[in-house]
Write an enzyme that holds these catalytic residues in place. Structure first.
Site, PDB file in Angstrom:
ATOM      1  N   ILE A  55       5.845  13.692   1.351  1.00  0.00           N
ATOM      2  CA  ILE A  55       4.737  12.835   1.800  1.00  0.00           C
ATOM      3  C   ILE A  55       5.271  11.901   2.872  1.00  0.00           C
ATOM      4  O   ILE A  55       6.181  11.101   2.616  1.00  0.00           O
ATOM      5  CB  ILE A  55       4.160  12.008   0.641  1.00  0.00           C
ATOM      6  CG1 ILE A  55       3.774  12.912  -0.527  1.00  0.00           C
ATOM      7  CG2 ILE A  55       2.950  11.198   1.114  1.00  0.00           C
ATOM      8  CD1 ILE A  55       3.471  12.168  -1.808  1.00  0.00           C
ATOM      9  N   THR A  56       4.739  11.989   4.080  1.00  0.00           N
ATOM     10  CA  THR A  56       5.161  11.081   5.145  1.00  0.00           C
ATOM     11  C   THR A  56       4.414   9.757   5.006  1.00  0.00           C
ATOM     12  O   THR A  56       3.272   9.716   4.561  1.00  0.00           O
ATOM     13  CB  THR A  56       4.917  11.678   6.543  1.00  0.00           C
ATOM     14  OG1 THR A  56       3.500  11.816   6.766  1.00  0.00           O
ATOM     15  CG2 THR A  56       5.576  13.054   6.672  1.00  0.00           C
ATOM     16  N   GLY A  57       5.094   8.669   5.379  1.00  0.00           N
ATOM     17  CA  GLY A  57       4.474   7.353   5.286  1.00  0.00           C
ATOM     18  C   GLY A  57       4.119   6.974   3.859  1.00  0.00           C
ATOM     19  O   GLY A  57       3.048   6.418   3.599  1.00  0.00           O
ATOM     20  N   ALA A  58       5.035   7.258   2.913  1.00  0.00           N
ATOM     21  CA  ALA A  58       4.723   7.103   1.491  1.00  0.00           C
ATOM     22  C   ALA A  58       5.096   5.740   0.922  1.00  0.00           C
ATOM     23  O   ALA A  58       4.991   5.534  -0.278  1.00  0.00           O
ATOM     24  CB  ALA A  58       5.435   8.197   0.694  1.00  0.00           C
ATOM     25  N   ASN A  59       5.519   4.800   1.768  1.00  0.00           N
ATOM     26  CA  ASN A  59       5.964   3.511   1.244  1.00  0.00           C
ATOM     27  C   ASN A  59       4.833   2.491   1.087  1.00  0.00           C
ATOM     28  O   ASN A  59       5.041   1.422   0.499  1.00  0.00           O
ATOM     29  CB  ASN A  59       7.070   2.906   2.121  1.00  0.00           C
ATOM     30  CG  ASN A  59       6.593   2.644   3.533  1.00  0.00           C
ATOM     31  OD1 ASN A  59       6.452   3.593   4.302  1.00  0.00           O
ATOM     32  ND2 ASN A  59       6.347   1.394   3.886  1.00  0.00           N
ATOM     33  N   SER A  60       3.636   2.811   1.577  1.00  0.00           N
ATOM     34  CA  SER A  60       2.530   1.865   1.456  1.00  0.00           C
ATOM     35  C   SER A  60       1.200   2.597   1.567  1.00  0.00           C
ATOM     36  O   SER A  60       1.149   3.788   1.904  1.00  0.00           O
ATOM     37  CB  SER A  60       2.613   0.783   2.556  1.00  0.00           C
ATOM     38  OG  SER A  60       2.453   1.372   3.834  1.00  0.00           O
ATOM     39  N   GLY A  61       0.119   1.867   1.269  1.00  0.00           N
ATOM     40  CA  GLY A  61      -1.224   2.395   1.466  1.00  0.00           C
ATOM     41  C   GLY A  61      -1.510   3.661   0.672  1.00  0.00           C
ATOM     42  O   GLY A  61      -1.034   3.835  -0.460  1.00  0.00           O
ATOM     43  N   TYR A 210      -5.973   6.152  18.540  1.00  0.00           N
ATOM     44  CA  TYR A 210      -5.940   6.465  17.105  1.00  0.00           C
ATOM     45  C   TYR A 210      -7.015   7.495  16.786  1.00  0.00           C
ATOM     46  O   TYR A 210      -6.763   8.481  16.078  1.00  0.00           O
ATOM     47  CB  TYR A 210      -6.147   5.199  16.272  1.00  0.00           C
ATOM     48  CG  TYR A 210      -6.242   5.491  14.796  1.00  0.00           C
ATOM     49  CD1 TYR A 210      -5.096   5.746  14.043  1.00  0.00           C
ATOM     50  CD2 TYR A 210      -7.478   5.551  14.152  1.00  0.00           C
ATOM     51  CE1 TYR A 210      -5.178   6.046  12.691  1.00  0.00           C
ATOM     52  CE2 TYR A 210      -7.569   5.852  12.798  1.00  0.00           C
ATOM     53  CZ  TYR A 210      -6.415   6.100  12.081  1.00  0.00           C
ATOM     54  OH  TYR A 210      -6.499   6.414  10.746  1.00  0.00           O
TER      55      TYR A 210
END
Length: 332
Positions: A55-61, A210
């Protein structure tokens, strides 16, 4: 007489303010009720023991919530993150909450081809399988910026980076079949378009890019799915909902003040926003489903423009050149 008028005016203002407050509260309650009724929830109780998920960007949200849910199901979760300090803290929280120590952090900056290649090399050397690849990481910015390779930073992070990473991991995904690729796009693609005459839009207003990147994500998914047909690897994309998450932190003061209020009233929280990603990653309902767009855990229609496959194939060729695929890189 003037004093009486002032008292009367103050009383009217107080009553009007009270009525406005009650009306706002009623509208807020109505919106939140509607959001709860229409909210898609992943109902699958499928265990993921023995599965490996990136999972990329899995440290938040929503990335964090996706990682937490899948870790609770027993999978080996690889959190691919740019900020290692934040990622390690998130990893420890997820491991504790899920009671799953098989959660690891690997550094990945999707705006950097070198970082992507280093990450992919590590995965290909040290992982025996890859069951699910979730392209979750994304960014939005108000500042014009390019990477050291000259790519616009938002497009590099949200589209070109995932495109390159998918190529570099595709052989492992094929060997792990049946496997899945999940791409977090956005319904906001409908207010944008990919300019085929300006595919590296370094001079375009950054915030708009975006939305462009989400349009590109869907084109990428559709062509990827077409190329993977019959391979045992599926690719689907999704709209998570408009999320009250860290992606809005780049909005400058004072524009961020009304946005915070709007987010509190209208937007989903991160756990709610993660549901469709989780559904596409784990649910038996989507076994063999390929090249589709989901919203609230249900298949949803796409606009005619973004579904133009001839255009998607042309854009694929453009992306190959922009990420500088090498002759010895895996082919899709």
């Amino acid at each position: 007489m003037l004093k009486l008028w002032e008292l009367f005016s103050c009383q009217v203002i107080r009553v009007a303010a009270g009525v406005a407050g009650l009306l706002l509260a009623f509208i807020t309650l109505a919106i939140k009720t509607y959001n709860c009724v229409t909210l898609g929830i992943c109902k699958s109780d499928k265990e993921m023991n023995g599965k490996t998920v990136i999972i990329t960007g899995a440290n938040s949200g929503i990335g964090y919530e996706t990682a937490l849910d899948i870790a609770k199901r027993g999978a080996r979760v690889i959190m691919a993150c740019r900020n290692m300090e934040l990622a390690q803290k998130a990893r420890d929280e997820i491991a504790t909450k899920s009671k799953n120590e098989n959660v690891v952090v690997r550094q990945l900056d999707l705006s950097s081809p070198k970082s992507i290649r280093d990450f992919a090399q590590d995965i290909n050397l040290n992982e025996t399988k890859l069951d699910v690849l979730i392209h979750n990481a994304g960014m939005a910015t108000f500042t014009k910026k390019t990477t050291t390779e000259g790519l616009e930073i938002t497009m590099a992070t949200n589209q070109f980076g995932p495109f390159l990473l998918t190529h570099l991991l595709i052989d492992l995904l094929r060997r792990s079949k049946p496997s899945r690729i999940v791409i977090v796009a956005s319904e906001l693609y409908r207010i944008a378009n990919v300019n085929m005459e300006n595919t590296n839009p370094v001079n375009v207003f950054p915030v708009y890019l975006y939305y462009v990147s989400k349009y590109a994500n869907i084109m990428f998914t559709l062509e990827l799915a077409r190329r993977l047909e019959g391979s045992g690897v599926t690719a689907n994309c999704l709209h998570p909902g408009v999320i009250n998450s860290g992606i809005w932190r780049s909005v400058p003061f004072p524009m961020n003040l009304p946005l915070k209020l709007i987010a509190k009233i209208f937007f989903k929280n991160a756990e709610q926003g993660a549901q469709t990603s989780i559904h596409l990653a784990v649910s038996d309902e989507v076994d063999g489903v390929n090249g589709k767009y989901f919203m609230d855990c249900r298949e949803h229609c796409l606009s005619r423009g973004v579904s133009d496959m001839a255009r998607a194939r042309k854009y694929w060729d453009v992306c190959e050149k922009l990420v500088k695929l090498r002759p010895d890189d895996p082919k899709i």
